[in-house]
Design an enzyme around this catalytic site. Structure first.
Site, PDB file in Angstrom:
ATOM      1  N   ARG A 104     -11.460 -26.630 -10.111  1.00  0.00           N
ATOM      2  CA  ARG A 104     -12.110 -25.531  -9.394  1.00  0.00           C
ATOM      3  C   ARG A 104     -12.205 -25.819  -7.902  1.00  0.00           C
ATOM      4  O   ARG A 104     -12.177 -24.893  -7.078  1.00  0.00           O
ATOM      5  CB  ARG A 104     -13.490 -25.230  -9.968  1.00  0.00           C
ATOM      6  CG  ARG A 104     -13.918 -23.788  -9.693  1.00  0.00           C
ATOM      7  CD  ARG A 104     -15.146 -23.383 -10.473  1.00  0.00           C
ATOM      8  NE  ARG A 104     -16.365 -23.735  -9.778  1.00  0.00           N
ATOM      9  CZ  ARG A 104     -16.965 -22.942  -8.893  1.00  0.00           C
ATOM     10  NH1 ARG A 104     -16.465 -21.779  -8.596  1.00  0.00           N
ATOM     11  NH2 ARG A 104     -18.069 -23.326  -8.304  1.00  0.00           N
ATOM     12  N   ARG A 149     -22.782 -23.324  -2.053  1.00  0.00           N
ATOM     13  CA  ARG A 149     -22.088 -24.107  -1.021  1.00  0.00           C
ATOM     14  C   ARG A 149     -21.770 -23.256   0.203  1.00  0.00           C
ATOM     15  O   ARG A 149     -21.415 -23.787   1.246  1.00  0.00           O
ATOM     16  CB  ARG A 149     -20.808 -24.691  -1.591  1.00  0.00           C
ATOM     17  CG  ARG A 149     -21.042 -25.537  -2.833  1.00  0.00           C
ATOM     18  CD  ARG A 149     -19.736 -25.942  -3.489  1.00  0.00           C
ATOM     19  NE  ARG A 149     -19.970 -26.584  -4.779  1.00  0.00           N
ATOM     20  CZ  ARG A 149     -20.141 -25.929  -5.913  1.00  0.00           C
ATOM     21  NH1 ARG A 149     -20.086 -24.606  -5.920  1.00  0.00           N
ATOM     22  NH2 ARG A 149     -20.369 -26.581  -7.035  1.00  0.00           N
ATOM     23  N   LYS A 185     -22.799 -39.178  -1.469  1.00  0.00           N
ATOM     24  CA  LYS A 185     -21.487 -39.144  -2.109  1.00  0.00           C
ATOM     25  C   LYS A 185     -20.450 -38.429  -1.243  1.00  0.00           C
ATOM     26  O   LYS A 185     -19.331 -38.920  -1.038  1.00  0.00           O
ATOM     27  CB  LYS A 185     -21.611 -38.481  -3.480  1.00  0.00           C
ATOM     28  CG  LYS A 185     -20.379 -37.820  -4.049  1.00  0.00           C
ATOM     29  CD  LYS A 185     -19.212 -38.756  -4.214  1.00  0.00           C
ATOM     30  CE  LYS A 185     -18.047 -38.086  -4.937  1.00  0.00           C
ATOM     31  NZ  LYS A 185     -17.458 -36.953  -4.244  1.00  0.00           N
ATOM     32  N   PRO A 202     -17.482 -44.325  -2.868  1.00  0.00           N
ATOM     33  CA  PRO A 202     -18.151 -43.089  -3.310  1.00  0.00           C
ATOM     34  C   PRO A 202     -18.585 -43.158  -4.778  1.00  0.00           C
ATOM     35  O   PRO A 202     -17.790 -43.489  -5.650  1.00  0.00           O
ATOM     36  CB  PRO A 202     -17.064 -42.020  -3.122  1.00  0.00           C
ATOM     37  CG  PRO A 202     -16.162 -42.570  -2.064  1.00  0.00           C
ATOM     38  CD  PRO A 202     -16.155 -44.049  -2.288  1.00  0.00           C
TER      39      PRO A 202
END
Length: 245
Positions: A104, A149, A185, A202
């Site tokens: 995605r 987002r 992250k 990460p």
DNA sequence: CACCAGGCCGTGC
DNA sequence: GCACGGCATGGT
């Protein structure tokens, strides 16, 4: 050793390459590029992007010597490289990545290119520049399914500035963490994939599984000075079931 | 229906 | 400082 294109381009470092019959295609510097092997990388002038001058042989040997699990992870995709990506593109890409899956993320990345980027013909579009993305509104992005987002993207386009190349990693990280929608992250992914800071590790959901299962009580510093490369080896092997007890 | 995916933010303690 | 719930979306 040749670059493993699948592991390097389709393993969650970047989201711009499409594969068809062993040919990998993406828009690079405003033009459509297709490659099949390491010779093509050189012919297309992409040696730096593919990090051909980094001492991968040395790094592999050292990491494999650390533990049997790490040795297994390295042997799973030894031709994996860490890309030298554009910092702006990496920043937006990993803002998209949070609490999301690679398929995605790639789809959303594509939507940004088609909606705000410049056409380069053949139905392909470049990744939008900061100026281009700054025309996007939160409402518009939400309609395009970017969800929560959306506001982070608007903010990133507004407040964007590059990190000085000589800024130490820890200070660069602090600077990134001040920005909206960028946590530990995402900051580490930008540092590793956008600024080639190999001393970052990460920690996503997959890596938390890897560490608790195979290296309990340890962190990325176990793999210094190749934390970033070690992370990517483990990430790939774990996701594709290439690690066993 | 639940839970997960390259998490982060605001709140409460 | 740390734990917790909310957040958009799409897949399994």
């Amino acid at each position: 050793m040749d670059v493993d294109l699948k592991a390097t381009l389709c393993g969650g470092q970047c989201f711009s390459w499409k594969e068809k019959d062993g040919v990998y295609t993406a828009v690079m510097d405003g033009r459509l590029v297709s490659i099949r092997n390491t010779d093509d990388i050189r012919r297309e002038g992409l040696s730096r992007y593919f990090d051909l001058d980094y001492p991968y042989g040395e790094a592999r040997a050292y990491l494999a010597s650390l533990s049997s699990v790490m040795k297994q992870a390295v042997s799973y995709a030894p031709g994996l490289h860490i890309l030298n990506q554009d910092e702006w593109c990496a920043t937006i890409s990993f803002i998209l990545s949070q609490n999301n899956n690679i398929k995605r993320i790639t789809s959303l990345y594509d939507t940004l290119c088609r909606t705000y980027g410049t056409s380069v013909g053949d139905g392909s579009y470049a990744f939008p520049t900061q100026e281009q993305l700054s025309h996007a509104t939160e409402a518009e992005l939400r309609e395009l399914h970017f969800g929560y987002r959306s506001v982070y993207l608007v903010s990133a386009a507004e407040e964007w500035k590059p990190i000085p190349r000589d800024l130490p990693t820890e200070e660069a990280r602090k600077e990134l963490l001040r920005r909206k929608g960028i946590g530990p992250k995402v900051a580490d992914c930008i540092l590793l994939f956008g600024l080639h800071r190999m001393d970052t590790f990460p920690m996503d959901t997959w890596m938390k599984k890897v560490m608790s299962r195979f290296f309990p009580g340890k962190d990325g510093s176990l793999f210094a000075p190749y934390e970033g490369l070690a992370q990517q080896y483990l990430f790939q092997a774990m996701r594709e079931g290439g690690l066993s007890c």
